[in-house]
Scaffold this motif. Structure first.
Motif, short mmCIF file in Angstrom:
data_model
loop_
_atom_site.label_atom_id
_atom_site.label_comp_id
_atom_site.label_asym_id
_atom_site.label_seq_id
_atom_site.Cartn_x
_atom_site.Cartn_y
_atom_site.Cartn_z
N ARG A 1 -9.27 -5.05 4.27
CA ARG A 1 -9.21 -4.92 2.77
C ARG A 1 -10.14 -5.80 2.20
O ARG A 1 -10.67 -6.89 2.66
N GLU B 1 -10.93 -0.16 1.81
CA GLU B 1 -10.71 -0.63 3.16
C GLU B 1 -11.83 -0.06 4.25
O GLU B 1 -12.23 1.05 4.11
N ARG C 1 0.76 -1.41 0.13
CA ARG C 1 -0.10 0.08 0.04
C ARG C 1 0.98 1.32 -0.02
O ARG C 1 2.16 1.40 0.69
#
Length: 770
Positions: free
Chosen positions: A526, A516, A280
């Motif tokens: 997620r 999310e 991420r």
């Protein structure tokens, strides 16, 4: 003109031109108009409060209330018309603040940002006014005026135009000049045309030139020499380097990488777990009509803090990932969620709310180039059974992820309500939304899909094209989850990539976006609504023995569907259709409100001159600490009452004027009351000592009553609604500032008692002549 008038006029001028120093910060100058309006209203409030003899503190309180009320009224315009203004104000201000934090100067137009800029200007103007008038410290007004200059000087990365500094100096000099003129008038006698006063006024002008010239020259020199302060300078002043910084939108790079024809390797990694991991970069937690965007982040340096919503380490232990950046430049460090430690070289900080790791050193946008580093993280992989019973909570530091904008299109709300009808568990609602987006009507394609995440773009994706790439799927699911009452945000980063031996290879085409969602006890979880790219996580798939709430594709409503949301869903989600009145009713109510407001404004404009005149009479005839001032005000009231009756004010001495005015009065009133008033005026002008003036109020009342009765009421009506004395005072004021005496004209005091000489008298000092 009273001393208070001069001070507030000068402060208004300073506020007007000082507001323009913020222009380099924004592309939209519309903040100036409400700021100027508020400044004018607050100045008028100060002058009226002085006329009504209100305490300075009371006047300041009224100004603060007025400023707050007018500022709040600015929120009535932006936003949906069927939502109360007070329900739009906080999201509007929050959106503006986030816009400031995430936009480069000059910032694009934004309603919330314009309100914030307006409030800054008005607040600093009010501080300057309080310093100059209430605290009687005009010299201190440099601080708020200089603050207006320092805001762009600190925020901009380029040199500030020297004009910005010059306007601050000019405004400051205007205040100092007004204060000097007040000091000059304070010691003169009670005569308007006085040789000493004329010489003193010329002295004030000369002094202003002497002070202003070197000050302006110094301002130009300093403005040219003053360097722009860099953000790194201020980051060194923050504890542990914390504070907001300018961030780049990661979704822009995402679309650019996905649309490239050739895929290139951007990084590789190894990990101690048998499976790869999402890497991420950043999160987009703010939702509004323009789509998903970043919020303010509070950066910290040092060891990473706790994982939001997760109290203990996962049972599977920590994941250790060794990452090698090959061809990728960014200010965001690619890391698995949730990172617990990392050793990348350079200056890096993290946001405790999102656990983004952001470069804060020099050349931030290239901070990842050539990096080789290790990340220790926790894999957030909740148990499906535990997740299905979890409740939603309030994420630490990201309460905006709970916000449900009231202007979300109704068809989207209806779709969410249909998908989640009969489903109580928040995680099952999210699973139903994910299953729907992964169903057959939807297909994955980068070609032809816009990179926009606005309401219109999401509506087009859901109800028309049903084709898009990860940005559309992630933003649509995050929005729908928000409607279902689940905190959500959009994450941007990389898919796990392709395994090659013990390495995982990540290419530019692996750049990805996913939603999310936050659940109590589980933290940020997620989900994966994008089909054909990645399989959904096991904890997001409803088991076969559990009822699925996802309807068939044929049951999905279109953009023009008339399906109504259930009562329970409407209550839970606070959709735009739950305001309790229909759109037509709301439109009629707004129409009547607008008509009522317009009528009220017209009525106020009609009676404003009459009310102002009445308040002025009450103020003049009220008690005064100085008997000289009481006499001067009483004589002014006689003059204005005479003017309001449609007569011309005669020239001459007070006795000559009384001969003309007395012809309209009963004989006894002219002989006694008017003569007593004239005697008091003469003593106030030409004598240091006054006889007993206790009976002056009764004499004035008798004169005014006699004048009011000199004409029938129906002839006085027009004069009552539009008093001639108000326009007379304006004409005389204009005449005084535009007419200059001839150079050889005598400067000795005159005794013509023309209207300029009928202003409030100052207390005499010394003899009648100089």
């Amino acid at each position: 003109m009273r001393p208070v008038d001069r001070l507030w006029i000068a402060t208004t001028i300073a506020g007007f031109i000082g507001a323009m120093t913020l222009l380099p910060l924004t592309e939209d100058a519309s903040y100036l108009y409400p700021a100027w309006l508020l400044i004018a209203v607050l100045s008028v409030a100060a002058v009226v409060g002085d006329r009504l003899r209100l305490a300075k503190v009371v006047v300041n309180g009224i100004q603060i209330l007025l400023a707050a009320a007018l500022a709040v009224s600015l929120a009535i315009g932006p936003g949906p018309s069927d939502v109360a203004w007070y329900a739009r104000l906080v999201p509007l201000l929050r959106s503006g603040y986030n816009h400031i934090q995430t936009s480069a100067a000059p910032m694009p137009a934004d309603p919330g940002t314009q309100i914030i800029l307006t409030l800054i200007v008005v607040l600093l103007f009010l501080v300057a006014g309080i310093l100059a008038d209430t605290l009687e410290r005009p010299a201190w007004t440099l601080a708020p005026l200089l603050a207006l200059y320092l805001i762009p000087a600190v925020a901009l990365r380029t040199d500030v135009n020297v004009v910005s500094f010059l306007v601050v100096v000019i405004g400051y000099l205007a205040i100092l000049f007004a204060d000097g003129l007040n000091s000059d008038r304070r010691w003169t006698r009670n005569l308007s045309h006085d040789s000493a006063m004329s010489r003193g006024s010329r002295g004030i002008w000369r002094l202003s030139v002497v002070v202003a010239t070197p000050t302006l020259v110094a301002a130009v020199i300093l403005g040219v020499m003053l360097p722009t302060l860099s953000p790194t300078f201020f980051s060194s002043l923050r504890p542990n380097g914390t504070g907001p910084i300018q961030m780049v939108d990661p979704s822009i790079d995402l679309r650019k990488n996905l649309e490239q024809g050739a895929s290139r390797q951007v990084l590789s990694y190894t990990t101690n777990k048998p499976t790869g991991t999402y890497l991420r970069l950043a999160t987009l937690p703010v939702l509004n009509v323009d789509g998903w965007s970043q919020s303010q982040v509070t950066l910290k340096q040092g060891a990473l803090g706790g994982v939001p919503g997760v109290a203990t380490a996962p049972s599977g232990g920590a994941r250790v990932t060794n990452i090698q950046i090959d061809d990728f430049s960014s200010m965001y460090l690619p890391v698995p969620y949730a990172p617990r430690a990392q050793n990348a070289t350079g200056e890096w900080s993290y946001d405790p709310a999102s656990l983004m790791i952001i470069a804060t050193g020099a050349n931030r946008t290239q901070a990842t180039v050539g990096q080789t580093y290790t990340v220790e993280s926790w894999d957030i992989e909740p148990n499906g059974a535990a997740l299905s019973t979890a409740k939603v909570g309030v994420p630490d530091g990201q309460s905006m992820t709970l916000d449900i904008p009231a202007d979300i299109p109704t068809p989207i709300v209806q779709l969410v309500n249909q998908l989640t009808t009969g489903v109580d568990a928040p995680a099952l609602k999210a699973a139903a939304i994910q299953a729907y987006l992964r169903s057959s009507p939807f297909s994955y394609s980068v070609q032809g899909a816009s990179g926009q995440t606005s309401y219109d773009a999401i509506s087009t994706f859901l109800f028309k094209t049903k084709t898009g790439y990860c940005v559309q799927y992630a933003s649509a699911m995050a929005l729908m989850a928000r409607v279902a009452g689940i905190p959500s945000r959009v994450a941007v980063g990389f898919l796990p990539g392709t395994q090659s031996g013990d390495h995982w290879l990540v290419t530019s085409h692996d750049m990805h976006a996913w939603p999310e969602l936050y659940f109590e006890g589980q933290g940020w979880v997620r989900f994966e609504p994008t089909p054909s790219v990645a399989v959904p996580p096991p904890w997001t798939v409803v088991a076969a023995n559990q009822p699925s709430a996802a309807p068939s594709s044929a049951a999905a409503p279109s953009a023009s569907s008339s399906v109504q949301p259930s009562a329970q869903a409407t209550q839970d989600h606070q959709s735009p259709s739950s305001v309790g009145i229909t759109t037509s009713q709301s439109s009629r109510i707004r129409t009547w409100i607008v008509l009522g407001v317009v009528g009220l404004i017209l009525l106020l404009l009609l009676v404003a001159p009459m009310v102002s005149r009445r308040l002025l009479r009450r103020s003049r005839l009220g008690p005064a600490p100085d008997p000289h001032e009481s006499i001067s005000r009483a004589w002014l009231e006689v003059r204005d009452t005479w003017l309001d009756l449609g007569h011309r004010w005669p020239q001459g001495t007070p006795r000559q004027i009384a001969d003309v005015v007395g012809q309209r009065l009963p004989h006894d009133v002219a002989e006694t009351a008017l003569s007593g008033v004239v005697s008091a005026v003469e003593q106030s002008r030409y004598s240091q000592h006054l006889d007993d003036v206790e009976g002056l109020r009764r004499q004035i009342d008798a004169v005014l009553s006699g004048l009011d009765a000199s004409r029938p009421w129906y002839r006085r009506l027009g004069r009552i609604l539009l008093p001639a004395s108000l326009t007379y005072a304006a004409r005389q004021w204009w005449s005084r500032i535009t007419t200059r005496p001839a150079p050889d004209a005598p400067t000795e005091e005159t005794d013509h008692l023309t209207s300029p000489e009928d202003e409030a008298f100052q207390r005499p000092v010394g003899s009648a002549s100089r």
